[in-house]
Design an enzyme around this catalytic site. Structure first.
Site, PDB file in Angstrom:
ATOM      1  CB  CYS A   2      -0.974  -0.057   1.184  1.00 14.56           C
ATOM      2  SG  CYS A   2      -2.402   1.025   1.033  1.00 14.56           S
ATOM      3  CG  HIS A   3      -0.270   4.952   1.328  1.00 14.81           C
ATOM      4  ND1 HIS A   3      -1.496   4.323   1.261  1.00 14.81           N
ATOM      5  CD2 HIS A   3      -0.412   6.123   0.671  1.00 14.81           C
ATOM      6  CE1 HIS A   3      -2.346   5.095   0.602  1.00 14.81           C
ATOM      7  NE2 HIS A   3      -1.714   6.184   0.231  1.00 14.81           N
TER       8      HIS A   3
END
Length: 183
Positions: free
Chosen positions: A110-111
């Protein structure tokens, strides 16, 4: 007795996308690995279900006290706030640099790759992430693609990346392989 593989999970104090911490953690444990939670300070960190606060988790050691040689690999869960805090933590950045220098595999979802960008280790790597990071990754010299999982062995270390919680089955499968925990 076979020595168990220790996998570092790198998180900030809050903003962690909880399922991106707990699901890989459970898979590492089930495969016989020993997950360890690393954060800026001792105490507890807070998971989130997107923007809603969720469970607390006890920290095993701080980034400042961690030694890359003590771990066989690392997982960097996502969460926008988690990842933004992590990339601003000098000790977390230095730990990632040390893990890469030692050739340890890293799985980031994800991030989470924001920490890899900050550490300057994505140049020449193929990876994916939450789509909003693609410009940051490309600007840092990485080859970004919108795929459920990317595994890259270039530059002397293995990187496993995925985009979001929906990719966890592929992410966990490839992370366990990279850590030497898959059958």
């Amino acid at each position: 007795m076979v020595e168990q593989k220790k996998i570092a999970f790198l998180v900030a104090e809050e903003g962690i996308e909880q399922v991106e911490l707990t699901d890989p953690w459970a898979h590492v444990e089930k495969a016989g690995g020993v997950p360890r939670l690393l954060a800026p300070k001792l105490g507890e960190v807070r998971g989130f279900n997107h923007l809603t606060p969720a469970d607390a988790f006890p920290v095993d050691t701080t980034f400042a006290d961690a030694d890359a040689d003590d771990y066989d690999g690392a997982v960097i869960p996502g969460g926008v706030a988690n990842s933004d805090f992590l990339r601003m933590d000098d000790d977390a950045v230095e730990l990632v640099k040390a893990l890469v220098a030692a050739g340890k595999p890293i799985a980031s979802i994800c991030h989470g790759p924001w920490l890899l960008v900050e550490a300057g280790v994505v140049r020449g790597k193929m990876l994916t992430s939450f789509p909003s990071l693609q410009t940051d990754i490309r600007n840092a010299g990485g080859d970004w693609a919108d795929e459920d999982v990317r595994v890259c062995d270039m530059n002397g270390w293995t990187l496993v990346t995925s985009r979001n919680p929906g990719d966890l089955p592929a992410f966990n499968r490839e992370a366990l392989k990279a850590f030497g925990l898959a059958e």
